[in-house]
Design an enzyme around this catalytic site. Structure first.
Site, mmCIF file in Angstrom:
data_model
loop_
_atom_site.group_PDB
_atom_site.id
_atom_site.type_symbol
_atom_site.label_atom_id
_atom_site.label_comp_id
_atom_site.label_asym_id
_atom_site.label_seq_id
_atom_site.Cartn_x
_atom_site.Cartn_y
_atom_site.Cartn_z
ATOM 1 N N GLU A 157 0.823 -1.225 0.000
ATOM 2 C CA GLU A 157 0.000 0.000 0.000
ATOM 3 C C GLU A 157 0.852 1.268 0.000
ATOM 4 O O GLU A 157 0.624 2.173 0.802
ATOM 5 C CB GLU A 157 -0.969 -0.034 1.188
ATOM 6 C CG GLU A 157 -1.853 -1.267 1.155
ATOM 7 C CD GLU A 157 -2.815 -1.377 2.330
ATOM 8 O OE1 GLU A 157 -2.852 -0.476 3.183
ATOM 9 O OE2 GLU A 157 -3.543 -2.389 2.382
ATOM 10 N N ASN A 201 2.296 -5.031 -3.167
ATOM 11 C CA ASN A 201 0.897 -5.390 -2.936
ATOM 12 C C ASN A 201 0.106 -4.099 -2.719
ATOM 13 O O ASN A 201 0.564 -3.197 -2.013
ATOM 14 C CB ASN A 201 0.845 -6.266 -1.673
ATOM 15 C CG ASN A 201 -0.501 -6.864 -1.376
ATOM 16 O OD1 ASN A 201 -1.129 -7.457 -2.247
ATOM 17 N ND2 ASN A 201 -0.964 -6.719 -0.136
ATOM 18 N N HIS A 237 -10.256 -6.192 -2.231
ATOM 19 C CA HIS A 237 -11.319 -5.973 -1.238
ATOM 20 C C HIS A 237 -12.427 -5.208 -1.967
ATOM 21 O O HIS A 237 -12.319 -4.004 -2.197
ATOM 22 C CB HIS A 237 -10.802 -5.122 -0.072
ATOM 23 C CG HIS A 237 -9.759 -5.797 0.756
ATOM 24 N ND1 HIS A 237 -10.029 -6.880 1.571
ATOM 25 C CD2 HIS A 237 -8.430 -5.562 0.894
ATOM 26 C CE1 HIS A 237 -8.924 -7.268 2.170
ATOM 27 N NE2 HIS A 237 -7.934 -6.489 1.778
ATOM 28 N N GLU A 265 -5.928 -10.600 -1.337
ATOM 29 C CA GLU A 265 -6.735 -10.346 -0.124
ATOM 30 C C GLU A 265 -8.228 -10.320 -0.467
ATOM 31 O O GLU A 265 -8.985 -9.489 0.039
ATOM 32 C CB GLU A 265 -6.330 -9.012 0.515
ATOM 33 C CG GLU A 265 -4.862 -8.932 0.880
ATOM 34 C CD GLU A 265 -4.461 -7.670 1.634
ATOM 35 O OE1 GLU A 265 -5.347 -6.940 2.125
ATOM 36 O OE2 GLU A 265 -3.249 -7.411 1.731
ATOM 37 N N ASP A 267 -12.049 -10.364 -0.752
ATOM 38 C CA ASP A 267 -13.337 -10.519 -0.056
ATOM 39 C C ASP A 267 -14.363 -9.605 -0.727
ATOM 40 O O ASP A 267 -14.002 -8.651 -1.403
ATOM 41 C CB ASP A 267 -13.256 -10.300 1.466
ATOM 42 C CG ASP A 267 -12.572 -9.018 1.900
ATOM 43 O OD1 ASP A 267 -12.491 -8.070 1.099
ATOM 44 O OD2 ASP A 267 -12.130 -8.955 3.070
#
Ligand code: 9MR
Length: 345
Positions: A157, A201, A237, A265, A267
């Site tokens: 990030e 990432n 996400h 990651e 979801d």
């Protein structure tokens, strides 16, 4: 002996946990094992020592369905080096040992991030001291896990949310090192161990947009300059129904730079309990993301950020493929379909 009984016996042998309510725990998802369907890719989860071996149903699912694990928090700087040069490897070791016990790989997470830093890193160091601290941190962690990491999110990030005006986020790393921050971390990591795949990432880089364009240019520069980089992690996400249309095209353009790509990651946030309609849409969204990876030759893994809804980082978001009872949701079957090359549900 059923898999469940074997697991419980193994787990009970490792830690002392009550097995009295074992009979009421769920069976393993109609014999569908996602890690098998994912081959040659890995199917992964963020693993969390708060639940591993403490929630039996969680432990059963996580022991069965995944071939790669990311420690959800246990390798973050504040957890693993809370005081200068004083390392607490215990919880991360637990995940690595667990992964080995189920023949799964590990993605380390992470080295350079603006969050979850202990105060001594954030507040007090000069640029020279911070540089030494970064190199020491990366070196000690990678030496400790030599031979045990398939990949590591060296950089997490760091791309700005204010592109194209700004390339990197404003945090302690860019304040002290400017544009050299990210190359520094990658170079230190490669110098310790050439084996783990070195990742950048990030979030909001999943579709073709200003932020992913910026990362793309940064990576073109790194490759031209010989900065060590192996792969890009796309966090994914998402809110329900908001998977970008350009996901697959975007994965492919990064792969075409000669890099691996991975969904790191995943979801899909329902922002509430959900109903039959939203659970179906969630399944479609999972299918779309997994299918985008399957269609991209260099996409090496799909990792979901957690296992079951009750232990997600998003309270009440019900974003995962297993519900709070650890029963598979429509999303679970959609993931299976996508790995098997079957059409969208
Ligand atoms: O899921 C993680 C949550 O338990 C932590 O409290 C939080 C802060 O460390 O980090 C969450 O994981 C984040 C990941 O490390 C980086 N990308 C965003 C994830 C969700 O916030």
């Amino acid at each position: 002996m059923a898999l469940r009984s074997v697991l419980l016996a193994v787990i009970s042998a490792i830690v002392s946990i009550p097995t009295a309510n074992a009979a009421s725990t769920p069976a393993s998802s109609n014999n569908i094992i996602l890690r098998n369907l994912a081959v040659p890719r890995f199917f992964g989860a963020a693993a969390n020592t708060t639940f591993l071996y403490h929630d039996l149903n969680y432990t059963e699912v996580i022991s069965t369905q995944f071939s790669i694990f990311t420690p959800e928090n246990e390798m973050k700087w504040e957890d693993i080096e809370p005081e200068p040069n004083s390392f607490d490897f215990g919880p991360a070791d637990e995940i690595v040992r667990f992964a080995e016990s189920v023949n799964a790989k590990v993605r380390g997470h992470n080295f350079m991030w603006g969050s979850q830093l202990p105060p001594w890193v954030n507040d007090t160091l000069t640029a020279t001291e911070l540089d030494r601290a970064l190199q020491n941190h990366i070196t000690k962690v990678m030496e400790h896990y030599r031979g045990k990491l398939y990949a590591i999110d060296v950089v997490n990030e760091m791309i700005s949310d204010n592109t194209p005006n700004e390339t990197f986020k404003d945090n302690i790393w860019t304040e002290k090192f400017g544009e050299e921050a990210v190359p520094k971390a990658l170079t230190y990591a490669r110098a310790v161990d050439s084996q783990p795949k070195l990742y950048i990432n990030d979030y909001s880089i999943e579709g073709i947009n200003s932020k992913s364009d910026t990362l793309y240019s940064v990576l073109q520069g790194f490759i031209a300059d010989g900065v060590p980089i192996d792969a890009v992690g796309f966090q994914c996400h998402f809110y329900l129904g908001q998977v970008p249309d350009t996901l697959q095209q975007n994965l492919q353009r990064f792969a075409d730079l000669g890099l691996d790509v991975a969904i790191t990651e995943l979801d899909i946030n329902l922002q509430g309990p959900g109903n039959a309609t939203s659970l179906e849409q969630q399944a479609k969204d999972y299918w779309t993301v997994v299918n985008a990876c399957v269609q991209t030759k260099r996409c090496v893994s799909v990792t979901v950020w957690g296992v079951s809804d009750d232990h997600s980082w998003i309270p009440g978001g019900n974003p995962l493929p297993w519900n709070a009872e650890k029963q598979p949701k429509p999303a679970f079957y959609a993931i299976a379909d996508a790995f098997e090359g079957k059409p969208e549900p």
